[in-house]
Write an enzyme that holds these catalytic residues in place. Structure first.
Site, short mmCIF file in Angstrom:
data_model
loop_
_atom_site.label_atom_id
_atom_site.label_comp_id
_atom_site.label_asym_id
_atom_site.label_seq_id
_atom_site.Cartn_x
_atom_site.Cartn_y
_atom_site.Cartn_z
N HIS A 131 23.75 20.59 1.02
CA HIS A 131 24.22 20.48 2.41
C HIS A 131 25.70 20.83 2.46
O HIS A 131 26.47 20.34 1.63
CB HIS A 131 23.98 19.06 2.94
CG HIS A 131 24.39 18.89 4.36
ND1 HIS A 131 23.62 19.37 5.41
CD2 HIS A 131 25.49 18.33 4.91
CE1 HIS A 131 24.26 19.10 6.55
NE2 HIS A 131 25.38 18.47 6.28
N ARG A 147 14.60 23.69 8.17
CA ARG A 147 13.59 22.97 8.92
C ARG A 147 13.66 21.49 8.61
O ARG A 147 13.86 21.10 7.45
CB ARG A 147 12.18 23.45 8.53
CG ARG A 147 11.89 24.89 8.83
CD ARG A 147 11.67 25.15 10.29
NE ARG A 147 10.59 24.38 10.87
CZ ARG A 147 10.39 24.28 12.17
NH1 ARG A 147 11.22 24.88 13.03
NH2 ARG A 147 9.38 23.58 12.66
N ILE A 148 13.47 20.68 9.62
CA ILE A 148 13.33 19.24 9.40
C ILE A 148 11.92 18.99 8.88
O ILE A 148 10.96 19.58 9.38
CB ILE A 148 13.59 18.46 10.72
CG1 ILE A 148 15.08 18.56 11.06
CG2 ILE A 148 13.15 17.01 10.60
CD1 ILE A 148 15.45 17.96 12.40
N LEU A 149 11.82 18.14 7.86
CA LEU A 149 10.53 17.89 7.23
C LEU A 149 9.97 16.53 7.64
O LEU A 149 10.73 15.57 7.83
CB LEU A 149 10.69 17.96 5.71
CG LEU A 149 11.08 19.34 5.18
CD1 LEU A 149 11.65 19.25 3.77
CD2 LEU A 149 9.91 20.30 5.23
N LEU A 167 17.36 12.49 7.48
CA LEU A 167 17.94 13.84 7.45
C LEU A 167 19.31 13.84 6.77
O LEU A 167 20.24 13.16 7.22
CB LEU A 167 18.07 14.38 8.88
CG LEU A 167 18.66 15.79 9.00
CD1 LEU A 167 17.72 16.84 8.43
CD2 LEU A 167 19.02 16.11 10.43
N ASP A 168 19.43 14.60 5.70
CA ASP A 168 20.67 14.71 4.92
C ASP A 168 21.19 13.34 4.48
O ASP A 168 22.38 13.17 4.25
CB ASP A 168 21.78 15.45 5.72
CG ASP A 168 21.33 16.84 6.13
OD1 ASP A 168 20.64 17.50 5.34
OD2 ASP A 168 21.69 17.28 7.25
N GLY A 176 19.65 33.34 0.94
CA GLY A 176 19.24 32.98 -0.41
C GLY A 176 20.30 33.22 -1.47
O GLY A 176 19.96 33.48 -2.63
C1 GAR Z 1 24.32 27.03 2.48
O1 GAR Z 1 25.66 26.93 2.89
C2 GAR Z 1 23.67 25.66 2.50
O2 GAR Z 1 24.53 24.63 2.14
C3 GAR Z 1 23.29 25.57 3.95
O3 GAR Z 1 22.85 26.84 4.32
C4 GAR Z 1 23.50 27.83 3.51
C5 GAR Z 1 22.46 28.69 2.85
O4 GAR Z 1 23.02 29.81 2.25
N1 GAR Z 1 22.27 24.59 4.14
C6 GAR Z 1 22.11 23.87 5.24
O5 GAR Z 1 22.82 24.00 6.22
C7 GAR Z 1 20.96 22.89 5.21
N2 GAR Z 1 20.86 22.16 6.45
P1 GAR Z 1 22.12 30.73 1.29
O6 GAR Z 1 20.83 31.04 2.02
O7 GAR Z 1 22.95 31.98 1.10
O8 GAR Z 1 21.89 29.98 0.01
#
Ligand code: GAR
Length: 210
Positions: free
Chosen positions: A109, A91-93, A144-145, A12
């Site tokens: 992403h 999660r995939i939605l 997805l993305d 987070g």
């Molecule tokens: C981030 O790098 C985000 O871009 C990636 O997960 C990380 C979360 O970091 N998201 C994905 O890979 C989505 N498929 P955080 O929990 O520290 O914000």
């Protein structure tokens, strides 16, 4: 002020960047709830500290994707959010879930989309010998993305970069990029008429580059 619900699966740190800017008054919005599909993650304690509702909805407790998504939608709708922010939500939605929030759900992403949708983005960029990597904020669609791109931040890849160093560099950019896009949305600069991102009334043909 806009009502925001953030979905997370882990640390987070992007959530934190958004919480900080809301608290500082830089974003005209409030994170009313944070929902994690994984229990006991750091992001949930960040939410509690900031005074947001911290909710765990463990996907393993549900029969299938549709059941999980239905429960997730029910939890989200209690907060009647203006904006749903996916911040490291892994999660995939389902299509019906995504359609329900069309035009008001964002994702970040860790790649320069349309390059490298899916997982292991930094490894794939390194394997390809790319000279740059980055992160993209986009509107969420059923692909997805694959939704319309809103904004990107780039970092240079150097010879000695690893997945870890790249991840650190890109994350640091994400912490500027994501709050900025949320700020645009909350101030009304960023709109989604007909599902197309517009900044100050102009359709974004290319992602805004930071
Ligand atoms: C981030 O790098 C985000 O871009 C990636 O997960 C990380 C979360 O970091 N998201 C994905 O890979 C989505 N498929 P955080 O929990 O520290 O914000």
């Amino acid at each position: 002020s806009k009502r925001i619900v953030v979905l997370i699966s882990g640390s987070g740190s992007n959530l934190q960047a958004i919480l900080d800017q809301c608290a500082a008054g830089d974003i005209d919005g409030q994170v009313t709830a944070v929902i994690s599909n994984r229990p006991d993650v750091l992001g949930l304690s960040r939410a509690e500290k900031a005074g947001a509702d911290a909710i765990t909805l463990d996907h393993k407790q549900f029969e299938d994707r549709a059941a999980f998504d239905a429960a997730l939608a029910e939890a989200i709708d209690q907060y009647t959010p203006d904006l749903i922010v996916l911040a490291g939500f892994m999660r995939i939605l389902t299509k019906s879930f995504v359609d329900r929030y069309h035009g008001r759900m964002l994702n970040i992403h860790p790649s320069l989309l349309p390059k490298y949708p899916g997982l292991d983005t930094h490894q794939r960029a390194l394997d390809a010998g790319d000279h740059e990597a980055g992160a993209t904020v986009h509107l969420v669609t059923a692909e997805l993305d694959g939704g319309p791109l809103i904004a990107q931040a780039k970092v240079a890849i150097s010879e000695d970069d690893t997945v870890q160093t790249l991840n650190r560099k890109v994350l640091a950019q994400e912490h500027h990029l994501y709050p900025e896009v949320v700020r645009w949305f909350c101030s009304g600069r960023l709109t989604f008429a007909e599902g197309l991102p517009q900044l100050d009334g102009e359709v974004l043909q290319f992602p805004y580059l930071f």
